[in-house]
Design a protein around this motif. Structure first.
Motif, mmCIF file in Angstrom:
data_model
loop_
_atom_site.group_PDB
_atom_site.id
_atom_site.type_symbol
_atom_site.label_atom_id
_atom_site.label_comp_id
_atom_site.label_asym_id
_atom_site.label_seq_id
_atom_site.Cartn_x
_atom_site.Cartn_y
_atom_site.Cartn_z
ATOM 1 N N UNK A 24 0.826 -1.206 0.000
ATOM 2 C CA UNK A 24 0.000 0.000 0.000
ATOM 3 C C UNK A 24 0.865 1.262 0.000
ATOM 4 N N UNK A 25 0.318 2.334 -0.561
ATOM 5 C CA UNK A 25 1.049 3.603 -0.557
ATOM 6 C C UNK A 25 0.183 4.655 0.126
ATOM 7 N N UNK A 26 0.829 5.622 0.724
ATOM 8 C CA UNK A 26 0.146 6.674 1.468
ATOM 9 C C UNK A 26 -0.301 7.774 0.514
ATOM 10 N N UNK A 27 -1.552 8.185 0.628
ATOM 11 C CA UNK A 27 -2.082 9.276 -0.197
ATOM 12 C C UNK A 27 -2.811 10.259 0.700
ATOM 13 N N UNK A 28 -2.976 11.496 0.216
ATOM 14 C CA UNK A 28 -3.661 12.523 0.980
ATOM 15 C C UNK A 28 -4.726 13.178 0.114
ATOM 16 N N UNK A 100 -2.859 11.141 -11.075
ATOM 17 C CA UNK A 100 -2.737 11.815 -9.779
ATOM 18 C C UNK A 100 -3.928 11.497 -8.873
ATOM 19 N N UNK A 101 -5.044 11.089 -9.448
ATOM 20 C CA UNK A 101 -6.201 10.719 -8.640
ATOM 21 C C UNK A 101 -5.867 9.573 -7.692
ATOM 22 N N UNK A 102 -4.895 8.766 -8.058
ATOM 23 C CA UNK A 102 -4.499 7.626 -7.230
ATOM 24 C C UNK A 102 -3.489 7.998 -6.151
#
Length: 128
Positions: A24-28, A100-102
């Motif tokens: 998993x990757x961190x997104x804001x 970029x939505x991801x």
């Protein structure tokens, strides 16, 4: 009043699985008003609430207007830095097919509020 503005400037972070990786990757994702905006209003043709003047961003990296209603970073920028990720771009700067939505988006807009009347002073209305 300050608590209400901070509540409107909610920063939501979460974990999502990246398409190409199993980890998993961190997104804001950022929602709010001028306290967290990074340039969405600059893409609105009839908005008076714009932050593209020279003094907005003089203390930001590069020293130019960035779409932020501040001379430096917003709380969203600071939190992203602490998390070790890039600050998300403004929603209105992206195309529908942008990846970029991801990786996170900033939906904040200066003059936003919970009431329909909140931003009426910042929009030029035309009667036809």
């Amino acid at each position: 009043m300050v608590i209400l503005r901070l509540a409107l400037a909610a920063v939501i972070s979460g974990y999502v699985a990246a398409q190409s990786a199993s980890a998993p990757s961190l997104v804001t994702y950022i929602f709010g008003d001028s306290l967290t905006e990074v340039g969405n209003n600059n893409y609105l043709q009839y908005s008076l609430a714009r932050s593209d003047f020279p003094w907005y961003g003089i203390d930001f990296s590069g020293g130019k207007a960035t779409g932020r209603f501040t001379n430096g970073r917003t709380i969203g920028d600071i939190i992203s830095t602490k998390l070790g990720i890039a600050s998300p771009p403004p929603y209105l700067s992206l195309s529908q097919n942008d990846d970029a939505f991801l990786s996170g988006i900033n939906y904040a807009s200066g003059g936003a509020g919970i009431l329909n009347e909140t931003g009426l002073y910042f929009v030029i209305l035309f009667k036809g």
